[in-house]
Scaffold this active site. Sequence first.
Site, PDB file in Angstrom:
ATOM      1  N   ALA A  16      -5.509  -1.937  -4.844  1.00  0.00           N
ATOM      2  CA  ALA A  16      -6.854  -1.348  -4.857  1.00  0.00           C
ATOM      3  C   ALA A  16      -7.129  -0.562  -3.589  1.00  0.00           C
ATOM      4  O   ALA A  16      -8.256  -0.489  -3.118  1.00  0.00           O
ATOM      5  CB  ALA A  16      -7.887  -2.454  -5.025  1.00  0.00           C
ATOM      6  N   ARG A  22      -8.756  11.984  -7.804  1.00  0.00           N
ATOM      7  CA  ARG A  22      -9.052  12.669  -9.065  1.00  0.00           C
ATOM      8  C   ARG A  22     -10.446  12.350  -9.609  1.00  0.00           C
ATOM      9  O   ARG A  22     -10.933  13.008 -10.518  1.00  0.00           O
ATOM     10  CB  ARG A  22      -7.974  12.319 -10.108  1.00  0.00           C
ATOM     11  CG  ARG A  22      -6.621  12.943  -9.780  1.00  0.00           C
ATOM     12  CD  ARG A  22      -5.463  12.295 -10.553  1.00  0.00           C
ATOM     13  NE  ARG A  22      -5.043  11.031  -9.956  1.00  0.00           N
ATOM     14  CZ  ARG A  22      -4.022  10.301 -10.407  1.00  0.00           C
ATOM     15  NH1 ARG A  22      -3.338  10.710 -11.465  1.00  0.00           N
ATOM     16  NH2 ARG A  22      -3.689   9.171  -9.807  1.00  0.00           N
ATOM     17  N   GLN A  80      -3.765  -2.058   3.650  1.00  0.00           N
ATOM     18  CA  GLN A  80      -2.755  -1.009   3.648  1.00  0.00           C
ATOM     19  C   GLN A  80      -3.362   0.111   4.497  1.00  0.00           C
ATOM     20  O   GLN A  80      -4.367   0.712   4.108  1.00  0.00           O
ATOM     21  CB  GLN A  80      -2.490  -0.511   2.211  1.00  0.00           C
ATOM     22  CG  GLN A  80      -1.397   0.542   2.146  1.00  0.00           C
ATOM     23  CD  GLN A  80      -1.255   1.154   0.753  1.00  0.00           C
ATOM     24  OE1 GLN A  80      -2.158   1.069  -0.071  1.00  0.00           O
ATOM     25  NE2 GLN A  80      -0.115   1.772   0.495  1.00  0.00           N
ATOM     26  N   GLY A  85       1.507   5.054  -1.238  1.00  0.00           N
ATOM     27  CA  GLY A  85       2.088   4.832  -2.559  1.00  0.00           C
ATOM     28  C   GLY A  85       2.068   3.367  -2.969  1.00  0.00           C
ATOM     29  O   GLY A  85       1.867   2.462  -2.153  1.00  0.00           O
ATOM     30  N   THR A  86       2.273   3.156  -4.274  1.00  0.00           N
ATOM     31  CA  THR A  86       2.135   1.810  -4.836  1.00  0.00           C
ATOM     32  C   THR A  86       3.204   0.842  -4.318  1.00  0.00           C
ATOM     33  O   THR A  86       2.925  -0.342  -4.135  1.00  0.00           O
ATOM     34  CB  THR A  86       2.162   1.871  -6.382  1.00  0.00           C
ATOM     35  OG1 THR A  86       3.217   2.741  -6.801  1.00  0.00           O
ATOM     36  CG2 THR A  86       0.854   2.411  -6.946  1.00  0.00           C
ATOM     37  N   GLU A 162       7.981   9.420 -12.847  1.00  0.00           N
ATOM     38  CA  GLU A 162       6.567   9.766 -12.690  1.00  0.00           C
ATOM     39  C   GLU A 162       6.291  11.157 -13.264  1.00  0.00           C
ATOM     40  O   GLU A 162       7.173  12.028 -13.215  1.00  0.00           O
ATOM     41  CB  GLU A 162       6.165   9.720 -11.212  1.00  0.00           C
ATOM     42  CG  GLU A 162       6.133   8.326 -10.650  1.00  0.00           C
ATOM     43  CD  GLU A 162       5.211   7.399 -11.434  1.00  0.00           C
ATOM     44  OE1 GLU A 162       4.017   7.713 -11.576  1.00  0.00           O
ATOM     45  OE2 GLU A 162       5.690   6.358 -11.930  1.00  0.00           O
ATOM     46  N   ASN A 235      -8.135   7.416 -13.885  1.00  0.00           N
ATOM     47  CA  ASN A 235      -7.952   8.308 -12.751  1.00  0.00           C
ATOM     48  C   ASN A 235      -9.064   9.333 -12.643  1.00  0.00           C
ATOM     49  O   ASN A 235      -9.299   9.885 -11.581  1.00  0.00           O
ATOM     50  CB  ASN A 235      -6.605   9.033 -12.857  1.00  0.00           C
ATOM     51  CG  ASN A 235      -5.449   8.046 -12.863  1.00  0.00           C
ATOM     52  OD1 ASN A 235      -5.425   7.101 -12.084  1.00  0.00           O
ATOM     53  ND2 ASN A 235      -4.502   8.252 -13.755  1.00  0.00           N
ATOM     54  N   ARG A 341     -41.109  -7.316 -14.819  1.00  0.00           N
ATOM     55  CA  ARG A 341     -40.325  -7.087 -13.597  1.00  0.00           C
ATOM     56  C   ARG A 341     -39.770  -8.409 -13.066  1.00  0.00           C
ATOM     57  O   ARG A 341     -40.190  -9.475 -13.511  1.00  0.00           O
ATOM     58  CB  ARG A 341     -41.188  -6.359 -12.582  1.00  0.00           C
ATOM     59  CG  ARG A 341     -41.471  -4.924 -13.029  1.00  0.00           C
ATOM     60  CD  ARG A 341     -42.582  -4.307 -12.219  1.00  0.00           C
ATOM     61  NE  ARG A 341     -42.339  -4.435 -10.791  1.00  0.00           N
ATOM     62  CZ  ARG A 341     -43.298  -4.338  -9.866  1.00  0.00           C
ATOM     63  NH1 ARG A 341     -44.552  -4.131 -10.230  1.00  0.00           N
ATOM     64  NH2 ARG A 341     -42.995  -4.469  -8.597  1.00  0.00           N
ATOM     65  N   ALA A 431     -66.569  -9.895 -19.756  1.00  0.00           N
ATOM     66  CA  ALA A 431     -65.841  -8.620 -19.734  1.00  0.00           C
ATOM     67  C   ALA A 431     -66.361  -7.741 -18.609  1.00  0.00           C
ATOM     68  O   ALA A 431     -67.540  -7.779 -18.274  1.00  0.00           O
ATOM     69  CB  ALA A 431     -66.002  -7.920 -21.071  1.00  0.00           C
TER      70      ALA A 431
HETATM   71  C1  UD1 Z   1       0.693   4.569 -11.670  1.00  0.00           C
HETATM   72  C2  UD1 Z   1       2.205   4.458 -11.869  1.00  0.00           C
HETATM   73  C3  UD1 Z   1       2.573   5.070 -13.205  1.00  0.00           C
HETATM   74  C4  UD1 Z   1       1.808   4.394 -14.319  1.00  0.00           C
HETATM   75  C5  UD1 Z   1       0.321   4.419 -14.034  1.00  0.00           C
HETATM   76  C6  UD1 Z   1      -0.403   3.534 -15.034  1.00  0.00           C
HETATM   77  C7  UD1 Z   1       3.081   4.641  -9.615  1.00  0.00           C
HETATM   78  C8  UD1 Z   1       3.725   5.533  -8.627  1.00  0.00           C
HETATM   79  N1  UD1 Z   1       2.839   5.193 -10.791  1.00  0.00           N
HETATM   80  O1  UD1 Z   1       0.366   5.929 -11.584  1.00  0.00           O
HETATM   81  O2  UD1 Z   1       3.956   4.913 -13.436  1.00  0.00           O
HETATM   82  O3  UD1 Z   1       2.084   5.053 -15.546  1.00  0.00           O
HETATM   83  O4  UD1 Z   1       0.022   3.907 -12.728  1.00  0.00           O
HETATM   84  O5  UD1 Z   1      -1.779   3.639 -14.871  1.00  0.00           O
HETATM   85  O6  UD1 Z   1       2.853   3.498  -9.351  1.00  0.00           O
HETATM   86  N2  UD1 Z   1      -2.817   2.271  -4.850  1.00  0.00           N
HETATM   87  C9  UD1 Z   1      -2.779   1.598  -3.645  1.00  0.00           C
HETATM   88  N3  UD1 Z   1      -2.134   2.174  -2.599  1.00  0.00           N
HETATM   89  C10 UD1 Z   1      -1.515   3.373  -2.685  1.00  0.00           C
HETATM   90  C11 UD1 Z   1      -1.558   4.050  -3.926  1.00  0.00           C
HETATM   91  C12 UD1 Z   1      -2.215   3.471  -4.993  1.00  0.00           C
HETATM   92  O7  UD1 Z   1      -3.320   0.509  -3.517  1.00  0.00           O
HETATM   93  O8  UD1 Z   1      -0.947   3.810  -1.683  1.00  0.00           O
HETATM   94  C13 UD1 Z   1      -3.514   1.661  -5.981  1.00  0.00           C
HETATM   95  C14 UD1 Z   1      -4.648   2.513  -6.500  1.00  0.00           C
HETATM   96  O9  UD1 Z   1      -5.867   2.164  -5.857  1.00  0.00           O
HETATM   97  C15 UD1 Z   1      -4.663   2.202  -7.977  1.00  0.00           C
HETATM   98  C16 UD1 Z   1      -3.245   1.769  -8.296  1.00  0.00           C
HETATM   99  O10 UD1 Z   1      -2.630   1.521  -7.064  1.00  0.00           O
HETATM  100  O11 UD1 Z   1      -5.554   1.139  -8.271  1.00  0.00           O
HETATM  101  C17 UD1 Z   1      -2.475   2.832  -9.059  1.00  0.00           C
HETATM  102  O12 UD1 Z   1      -2.444   4.019  -8.278  1.00  0.00           O
HETATM  103  P1  UD1 Z   1      -2.645   5.441  -8.941  1.00  0.00           P
HETATM  104  O13 UD1 Z   1      -2.607   6.444  -7.861  1.00  0.00           O
HETATM  105  O14 UD1 Z   1      -3.794   5.429  -9.832  1.00  0.00           O
HETATM  106  O15 UD1 Z   1      -1.304   5.549  -9.784  1.00  0.00           O
HETATM  107  P2  UD1 Z   1      -1.024   6.497 -11.032  1.00  0.00           P
HETATM  108  O16 UD1 Z   1      -0.776   7.868 -10.535  1.00  0.00           O
HETATM  109  O17 UD1 Z   1      -2.046   6.325 -12.045  1.00  0.00           O
HETATM  110 CA    CA Z   2      -3.936   5.182 -12.108  1.00  0.00          CA
END
Ligand code: UD1
Ligand code: CA
Length: 495
Positions: A16, A22, A80, A85-86, A162, A235, A341, A431
């Site tokens: 999160a 986006r 983080q 990235g994830t 991706e 997104n 209320r 009244a």
């Molecule tokens: C991600 C997946 C994709 C999948 C999709 C499903 C990756 C690279 N891609 O893409 O394969 O189909 O979800 O919905 O994982 N987040 C962090 N830190 C970061 C980046 C993201 O905590 O550095 C969190 C975001 O807050 C979010 C989640 O990870 O809740 C997913 O990130 P997001 O950028 O939405 O990934 P997608 O591009 O949707």
């Molecule tokens: Ca996503």
Amino acid sequence: MSRVNPMRDAWAIILAAGDGTRMRSRLAKVLHPLLGQPLVHYPVDLCLRLGVKRVLVVVGAQAEAVKQTLAGRPVEFVHQGEPKGTAHAVLQTAPALAGFEGNVLVLAGDTPLLREETVRNLVEVRTSTGAVATLLTTKLENPVGYGRIVRDRQGRLNRIVEDVEATAEERRISEINAGVYCFSGSALFEALKYVKVSRVKGEFFLPEVVGVFIEQGQKIYTVEAADPTEGLGINTRAELAAAAAFLRQRVQQLLMADGVTLLDPPTTYIDETVQIGPDTVIYPGVVLEGMTTIGAGCVIYPHCRIQNSHLEDQVTVLDGSIILGSEIAEGCVIGPYAHLRPGSQLHSEAKVGNFCEVKKAVIGEGAKVPHLSYIGDATIGAKVNIGAGTITCNFDGFAKHRTVIEDEVFVGSNTNLVAPVTVGKGAIIAAGSTITEAVPPDAIAFGRAPQVNKEGRAAATRRKRQQEARSGGPPPPDSQPLDGQGQEREAHVHS
Ligand code: UD1
Ligand code: CA
């Protein structure tokens, strides 16, 4: 023999930390509300319902606000620094998870439609097959933006690509990665070491671990979601609206299955947190929000909004009423066009009717406030009748004061009750009164100017006007006989 819940030994990581570019919003994506709850509540509450042992939430963008919205839930936070990235997000939990060998669930903070059974299945498949990981997939008509599941000729999982890195051919794959995984803890952190930065985005992608596992010759299985909407990631605002529509439908289906009549589901908005008893009928355009409970056999007529309130059985809410933070006992009738209320409490069979506003007030059993009243900071006893247009004057410009009306009082129409003031049991108020002093029990209170009747004065005035009209020209302004104020002044001077 009772089965052990494998969830009790599982840990969960909720991602999160992203800011959700986006969404084009000042608010971090996971804080955007969906049917009344921030997105991040969904995966967290799902893990808590499943009984997961520890829930680690990775926070970054607007970390304090995300922590705040989860305050009170038994979760731990991991920071983080930069959203790289994830995979990088998951790596931040390595110290907390060091040496953990069991199931590690990874859920995205933006995937709110996921169901308990699906996650349980993911864990069970991994446990029973001994695979290093299981991951959730689904087939979407429009897979744009998602990671695609790339399989070999035998249909075996090969890797995840991706959207930003996919070839035109790969982009045609409709099977997507839902971003929900169950890993063997130790294997996950070992494999993360081999994830390389994306050349296109400069981020570390978690789905890359799939390719790493395959290269290592490890077993990894996909599980397809029973309902394709479960994999929807949010997104954009358009995806948020689409998810809300799906979730709304799901909530409504459950309510209807439990015996609630929804006359027009498409125009009815009910939060997931709302509970409704059987044989309650909900008319079109009704909005039920927050921690609201509605009993059995109630009728909620069109265009009412009820938020964080408790309605017992057999309550009728007539058209266009708003009920916020209030408690309504059995058999009450509210509206049309009533506004309750926060802090209003109606005892059984009470009635608050047309164009009435009630705030921080108790309305006793069987008491009636039927028309055009403001009742604020008041306690109204049982079987009290409040005449039309009655106002509790609770504010003196500096502070609020209470009005107490004891049981069986009759308050005549258009009465002002200047608080603090008490009206004793069984009293009657004439009244048009302005009540500034306590009224003893069983007294009749007149708080208005005595009436003066001038015999024949109306006929005389009429004659005078007619003569003036015949002689032409308007009379001088200070002698206009039909001027209301002039007449009243005269009445006071001569009576
Ligand atoms: C991600 C997946 C994709 C999948 C999709 C499903 C990756 C690279 N891609 O893409 O394969 O189909 O979800 O919905 O994982 N987040 C962090 N830190 C970061 C980046 C993201 O905590 O550095 C969190 C975001 O807050 C979010 C989640 O990870 O809740 C997913 O990130 P997001 O950028 O939405 O990934 P997608 O591009 O949707
Ligand atoms: Ca996503």
